[in-house]
Scaffold this active site. Sequence first.
Site, PDB file in Angstrom:
ATOM      1  N   SER A  24      -6.993 -37.686   8.155  1.00 53.26           N
ATOM      2  CA  SER A  24      -6.426 -38.942   7.668  1.00 53.26           C
ATOM      3  C   SER A  24      -7.398 -40.110   7.594  1.00 53.26           C
ATOM      4  O   SER A  24      -7.297 -40.909   6.647  1.00 53.26           O
ATOM      5  CB  SER A  24      -5.236 -39.348   8.553  1.00 53.26           C
ATOM      6  OG  SER A  24      -4.283 -38.331   8.601  1.00 53.26           O
ATOM      7  N   THR A  70       0.549 -38.567  15.315  1.00 53.85           N
ATOM      8  CA  THR A  70       0.512 -37.128  15.107  1.00 53.85           C
ATOM      9  C   THR A  70       0.756 -36.401  16.424  1.00 53.85           C
ATOM     10  O   THR A  70       1.084 -37.021  17.451  1.00 53.85           O
ATOM     11  CB  THR A  70      -0.812 -36.703  14.429  1.00 53.85           C
ATOM     12  OG1 THR A  70      -0.724 -35.334  14.027  1.00 53.85           O
ATOM     13  CG2 THR A  70      -2.012 -36.905  15.332  1.00 53.85           C
ATOM     14  N   LYS A  74       4.973 -37.773  18.396  1.00 52.52           N
ATOM     15  CA  LYS A  74       5.952 -38.293  17.434  1.00 52.52           C
ATOM     16  C   LYS A  74       7.315 -38.569  18.061  1.00 52.52           C
ATOM     17  O   LYS A  74       7.988 -39.540  17.693  1.00 52.52           O
ATOM     18  CB  LYS A  74       6.085 -37.332  16.257  1.00 52.52           C
ATOM     19  CG  LYS A  74       4.807 -37.214  15.448  1.00 52.52           C
ATOM     20  CD  LYS A  74       4.946 -36.225  14.303  1.00 52.52           C
ATOM     21  CE  LYS A  74       3.623 -36.084  13.575  1.00 52.52           C
ATOM     22  NZ  LYS A  74       3.730 -35.183  12.402  1.00 52.52           N
ATOM     23  N   ASN A  95       6.337 -40.891  12.554  1.00 51.20           N
ATOM     24  CA  ASN A  95       4.929 -40.562  12.327  1.00 51.20           C
ATOM     25  C   ASN A  95       4.143 -41.749  11.777  1.00 51.20           C
ATOM     26  O   ASN A  95       2.955 -41.628  11.505  1.00 51.20           O
ATOM     27  CB  ASN A  95       4.782 -39.349  11.409  1.00 51.20           C
ATOM     28  CG  ASN A  95       5.070 -39.658   9.949  1.00 51.20           C
ATOM     29  OD1 ASN A  95       5.890 -40.522   9.637  1.00 51.20           O
ATOM     30  ND2 ASN A  95       4.427 -38.939   9.047  1.00 51.20           N
ATOM     31  N   ALA A 136      10.841 -27.352  16.265  1.00 52.76           N
ATOM     32  CA  ALA A 136      11.856 -28.397  16.145  1.00 52.76           C
ATOM     33  C   ALA A 136      11.401 -29.679  16.814  1.00 52.76           C
ATOM     34  O   ALA A 136      12.206 -30.455  17.318  1.00 52.76           O
ATOM     35  CB  ALA A 136      13.184 -27.925  16.756  1.00 52.76           C
ATOM     36  N   ALA A 139       7.702 -33.334  13.788  1.00 55.40           N
ATOM     37  CA  ALA A 139       7.595 -32.972  12.373  1.00 55.40           C
ATOM     38  C   ALA A 139       8.697 -32.004  11.986  1.00 55.40           C
ATOM     39  O   ALA A 139       9.297 -32.120  10.914  1.00 55.40           O
ATOM     40  CB  ALA A 139       6.222 -32.367  12.085  1.00 55.40           C
ATOM     41  N   ARG A 164      15.533 -28.201  22.789  1.00 54.45           N
ATOM     42  CA  ARG A 164      15.138 -29.003  21.630  1.00 54.45           C
ATOM     43  C   ARG A 164      15.683 -28.381  20.345  1.00 54.45           C
ATOM     44  O   ARG A 164      16.192 -29.078  19.459  1.00 54.45           O
ATOM     45  CB  ARG A 164      13.612 -29.114  21.584  1.00 54.45           C
ATOM     46  CG  ARG A 164      13.089 -29.974  20.461  1.00 54.45           C
ATOM     47  CD  ARG A 164      11.617 -30.265  20.646  1.00 54.45           C
ATOM     48  NE  ARG A 164      10.786 -29.071  20.521  1.00 54.45           N
ATOM     49  CZ  ARG A 164       9.455 -29.088  20.659  1.00 54.45           C
ATOM     50  NH1 ARG A 164       8.820 -30.217  20.941  1.00 54.45           N
ATOM     51  NH2 ARG A 164       8.753 -27.983  20.508  1.00 54.45           N
ATOM     52  N   GLY A 246      -1.592 -26.805   5.287  1.00 58.87           N
ATOM     53  CA  GLY A 246      -1.258 -28.143   5.760  1.00 58.87           C
ATOM     54  C   GLY A 246      -1.800 -29.249   4.882  1.00 58.87           C
ATOM     55  O   GLY A 246      -1.208 -30.333   4.798  1.00 58.87           O
TER      56      GLY A 246
END
Length: 267
Positions: A24, A70, A74, A95, A136, A139, A164, A246
């Site tokens: 990023s 990230t 999150k 995020n 889960a 993201a 979760r 990704g």
Amino acid sequence: MDVTLTGETRLFYIVGDPIAQVKSPPALTAILMKRGANALLVPAHVAPADLELFLQAARATRNVDGIVVTVPHKLAALAHCDEPTERARFAGSTNVMRRGADGRWRGDNTDGQGYMDGIAACGFDVAGKTALLVGAGGAGAAIAYEILARGAAHLKVHDIDTARRDRIVGRLGERFPGRISVGDADPSGVDLVANATPLGMRDGDPLPVDATKLAGTQFVADVITKPEISPLLVAARALGCAIMPGAGMFNAQAELLVDRMLGMETA
């Protein structure tokens, strides 16, 4: 356009643990500059135990305008958003965070949109199809919501953290009744196999699903950006599956992230 660092440069962080794998900083900084912002995105390696301290410091640093969040922060970061969007509240995670002119921090989650936009760009339409999502977490919850919102006939969710997993299945079941259930690591019989876990980033990681049960007619997608083609995708491609690495998710949501970083929130 080259970066000209001055005392007026605004700062954004991307925070994670680990952080070396993220792509990023140069990509989002380039978009910020293209839009005329004197701003940089800086990587910050912060352990979970130190996240609260880091976010407190970010609030106190007046030239920090926002934070991209990230793995694995999150879920925890949502509690530090004064005004999360409905999408972030539903996913239970954020995020991207932005400090408003009033000093309040707004949070959103673009993961689901980016993941599914990336898959769509590869030619796969989830509407009317079945899917297995592994993971889960922050993201994963956003991706699960988006899979169903885009018309999937049925979604199975698998996570080794069963509490979760059950929370997201229960919450999504109220919103999309009859279209979501608990799954496992067997990908047989679904059209889309989606990994939203970090499995594959480290040498020796197990695969998120039983790759021996993949079929060449399936579409397999991953959130992992390093390695570029994850071990799951290597196995899937060898069987003839169409894949999305990704990077496809990141490329699809880069502009969305910068929108939020610059305060262009959506509901």
